[in-house]
Design a protein around this motif. Structure first.
Motif, mmCIF file in Angstrom:
data_model
loop_
_atom_site.group_PDB
_atom_site.id
_atom_site.type_symbol
_atom_site.label_atom_id
_atom_site.label_comp_id
_atom_site.label_asym_id
_atom_site.label_seq_id
_atom_site.Cartn_x
_atom_site.Cartn_y
_atom_site.Cartn_z
ATOM 1 N N MET A 109 0.818 -1.213 0.000
ATOM 2 C CA MET A 109 0.000 0.000 0.000
ATOM 3 C C MET A 109 0.854 1.266 0.000
ATOM 4 O O MET A 109 0.402 2.318 -0.456
ATOM 5 C CB MET A 109 -0.938 0.010 1.212
ATOM 6 C CG MET A 109 -2.110 -0.960 1.085
ATOM 7 S SD MET A 109 -3.156 -0.597 -0.349
ATOM 8 C CE MET A 109 -3.831 0.992 0.141
ATOM 9 N N ILE A 110 2.072 1.184 0.532
ATOM 10 C CA ILE A 110 2.965 2.346 0.442
ATOM 11 C C ILE A 110 3.236 2.663 -1.019
ATOM 12 O O ILE A 110 3.170 3.823 -1.453
ATOM 13 C CB ILE A 110 4.288 2.076 1.190
ATOM 14 C CG1 ILE A 110 4.030 1.977 2.697
ATOM 15 C CG2 ILE A 110 5.303 3.178 0.887
ATOM 16 C CD1 ILE A 110 5.272 1.667 3.509
ATOM 17 N N TRP A 111 3.508 1.617 -1.799
ATOM 18 C CA TRP A 111 3.789 1.821 -3.217
ATOM 19 C C TRP A 111 2.522 2.215 -3.978
ATOM 20 O O TRP A 111 2.537 3.115 -4.812
ATOM 21 C CB TRP A 111 4.394 0.554 -3.798
ATOM 22 C CG TRP A 111 4.694 0.619 -5.265
ATOM 23 C CD1 TRP A 111 4.226 -0.211 -6.231
ATOM 24 C CD2 TRP A 111 5.556 1.557 -5.920
ATOM 25 N NE1 TRP A 111 4.720 0.153 -7.453
ATOM 26 C CE2 TRP A 111 5.548 1.238 -7.294
ATOM 27 C CE3 TRP A 111 6.326 2.632 -5.496
ATOM 28 C CZ2 TRP A 111 6.276 1.959 -8.236
ATOM 29 C CZ3 TRP A 111 7.049 3.349 -6.438
ATOM 30 C CH2 TRP A 111 7.025 3.019 -7.783
ATOM 31 N N ALA A 112 1.418 1.520 -3.685
ATOM 32 C CA ALA A 112 0.170 1.804 -4.398
ATOM 33 C C ALA A 112 -0.444 3.135 -3.985
ATOM 34 O O ALA A 112 -1.170 3.753 -4.763
ATOM 35 C CB ALA A 112 -0.833 0.673 -4.151
ATOM 36 N N TYR A 148 -0.710 4.771 -13.577
ATOM 37 C CA TYR A 148 -1.500 3.537 -13.588
ATOM 38 C C TYR A 148 -0.809 2.417 -14.363
ATOM 39 O O TYR A 148 -0.932 1.236 -14.017
ATOM 40 C CB TYR A 148 -2.898 3.808 -14.155
ATOM 41 C CG TYR A 148 -3.902 4.142 -13.080
ATOM 42 C CD1 TYR A 148 -4.859 3.219 -12.683
ATOM 43 C CD2 TYR A 148 -3.878 5.387 -12.450
ATOM 44 C CE1 TYR A 148 -5.766 3.508 -11.687
ATOM 45 C CE2 TYR A 148 -4.778 5.690 -11.455
ATOM 46 C CZ TYR A 148 -5.725 4.750 -11.069
ATOM 47 O OH TYR A 148 -6.609 5.049 -10.071
ATOM 48 N N LEU A 149 -0.081 2.751 -15.417
ATOM 49 C CA LEU A 149 0.666 1.728 -16.142
ATOM 50 C C LEU A 149 1.781 1.143 -15.271
ATOM 51 O O LEU A 149 2.059 -0.056 -15.310
ATOM 52 C CB LEU A 149 1.243 2.312 -17.427
ATOM 53 C CG LEU A 149 0.233 2.574 -18.553
ATOM 54 C CD1 LEU A 149 0.910 3.276 -19.724
ATOM 55 C CD2 LEU A 149 -0.420 1.272 -19.017
ATOM 56 N N VAL A 150 2.418 1.992 -14.476
ATOM 57 C CA VAL A 150 3.438 1.508 -13.544
ATOM 58 C C VAL A 150 2.810 0.593 -12.500
ATOM 59 O O VAL A 150 3.378 -0.445 -12.120
ATOM 60 C CB VAL A 150 4.175 2.687 -12.876
ATOM 61 C CG1 VAL A 150 5.094 2.186 -11.763
ATOM 62 C CG2 VAL A 150 4.978 3.465 -13.906
ATOM 63 N N MET A 151 1.609 0.960 -12.018
ATOM 64 C CA MET A 151 0.917 0.106 -11.047
ATOM 65 C C MET A 151 0.580 -1.261 -11.659
ATOM 66 O O MET A 151 0.699 -2.295 -10.998
ATOM 67 C CB MET A 151 -0.364 0.787 -10.564
ATOM 68 C CG MET A 151 -0.142 2.010 -9.686
ATOM 69 S SD MET A 151 0.794 1.634 -8.181
ATOM 70 C CE MET A 151 2.301 2.540 -8.505
ATOM 71 N N ALA A 152 0.154 -1.267 -12.931
ATOM 72 C CA ALA A 152 -0.140 -2.537 -13.603
ATOM 73 C C ALA A 152 1.118 -3.400 -13.692
ATOM 74 O O ALA A 152 1.089 -4.607 -13.413
ATOM 75 C CB ALA A 152 -0.706 -2.269 -14.997
#
Length: 392
Positions: A109-112, A148-152
């Motif tokens: 969650m820190i990253w997200a 969002y692409l990085v999150m994917a």
């Protein structure tokens, strides 16, 4: 849009399929739990990429559909992962395992949370350039597209982990003679087993599960709008709430796990409920205090520490209720009920704030925690024998 999260409140509907239905080909290679985990993770990646490529200003409905896909795929991952976790340890170690589970979740969650804000902030075009091109424009789709692409792509961490994990030992179930018998074993028996084991106490337990996190969930929906309205920047929100706050949640989870082993789960459940409701009053104070990063750190510290304690104890409590013969279905039922009423009620949070104000809203969410204390006290009267999961 907050109702997108209701997918988690209904995951018990398809949890029997995840629990009992092996995926063709993949299940033979990876096992039932890992194959469902892999498929759900790949679906999350595709749906997040869809959100990234959609522009909410041009087609908001496409963003909503992609968000729903993320929610359903993520809920499916939860079903498989909860079963994986419960089947990987005995009941005595579920408290410690719950704390470890929370650690992994909160680190992600820190990253997200902070990571996506940090990426979006760094990918933005200079404000002066944006203002010159389109006066008053604040939203920059390209920046969020990158984020969002990085999150994917970040979901690859989970994919690799699943590929290198071992399938837990599972209860060997006799083959079903026909479709009706399979349906009864997958959809009927997990729920009837719970009712048989707990009898008249089942209603009390389900009521407690349904409202235990109501203060946190209803308040949490309005946290980000509150930070924006209070004038906090993306970097301030990322640093304080998404990094520092998550670290405090981790501390709370470890404290909750340790206390559960020493004092018992029910006592820590009561402590977590009291702290969670009381910490919402600090947000009411902050709303009147104004923009102050130091005050925000203090409030977030208290709130997230309380949430960590409550979460660790609650996960251990839910795990202890579960019969390993039906781990995915029963835990999905419990964790779904945990979110169903709070998520539904949280959908009206924005309208409540518009009609009143933030201090009134935060005070009201604190009061929602009062009935929870009574339910916990009543649940402590359930005999230990009925609170033990039946052996397969």
């Amino acid at each position: 849009l907050s109702w997108v999260g209701l997918a988690y409140g209904f995951k018990w509907v398809w949890s029997p399929l995840v629990d009992r239905l092996p995926l063709p080909l993949l299940a033979r290679w990876m096992g039932r739990r890992r194959s469902w985990l892999l498929v759900s993770q790949l679906a999350i990646m595709v749906a997040l990429a869809g959100m990234a490529l959609a522009d909410p200003r041009a087609d908001l409905s496409l963003v909503v559909w992609c968000a729903l896909a993320v929610a359903f795929a993520s809920a499916t991952q939860d079903i498989a992962l909860d079963a994986f976790r419960i089947e990987s340890a005995d009941a005595a170690h579920q408290g410690a395992l719950a704390a470890t589970y929370q650690t992994g979740y909160r680190l992600a969650m820190i990253w997200a949370g902070a990571g996506v804000l940090w990426i979006a902030a760094r990918a933005e075009t200079a404000p002066a350039v944006v203002a010159a091109a389109a006066p008053g424009a604040l939203y920059q789709n390209a920046a969020w597209q990158t984020a969002y692409l990085v999150m994917a792509a970040s979901m690859l961490v989970g994919v690799v982990t699943v590929l290198f994990s071992r399938e837990p030992a599972q209860v060997v179930l006799p083959p079903s003679r026909n479709a009706a018998e399979w349906f009864r074993g997958a959809f009927v028996e997990p729920f009837s087993d719970f009712l048989k084991r707990y009898g008249k106490h089942a209603v009390l337990i389900l009521a407690l599960i349904g409202v235990y996190r109501i203060s946190d969930v209803v308040m949490g929906i309005m946290a980000n709008p509150f930070y924006v309205d209070m004038g906090y920047s993306k970097d301030e929100v990322a640093a304080v709430t998404k990094i520092y706050g998550v670290i405090m949640t981790l501390v709370g989870a470890f404290v909750g796990g340790a206390l559960s082993l020493r004092l018992g789960v029910m006592r820590v459940l009561m402590l977590g409920a009291i702290l969670s409701a009381a910490s919402n009053l600090l947000f009411a104070w902050l709303a009147g205090h104004g923009h102050d990063v130091t005050a925000l750190m203090a409030v977030v510290s208290a709130d997230n520490l309380s949430a960590g304690v409550a979460s660790a104890a609650f996960i251990a409590y839910l795990s202890s209720l579960t019969n390993v013969s039906y781990s995915a279905t029963q835990y999905a039922l419990f964790s779904s009920m945990m979110l169903l009423a709070p998520k539904w009620l949280a959908g009206y949070s924005g309208a409540f704030v518009d009609a009143y104000d933030y201090p009134t809203f935060f005070t009201a969410t604190a009061l929602l925690g009062v009935p929870v204390l009574l339910l916990i006290w009543l649940a402590t009267r359930v005999s230990p024998a009925s609170a033990s999961p039946a052996k397969p």
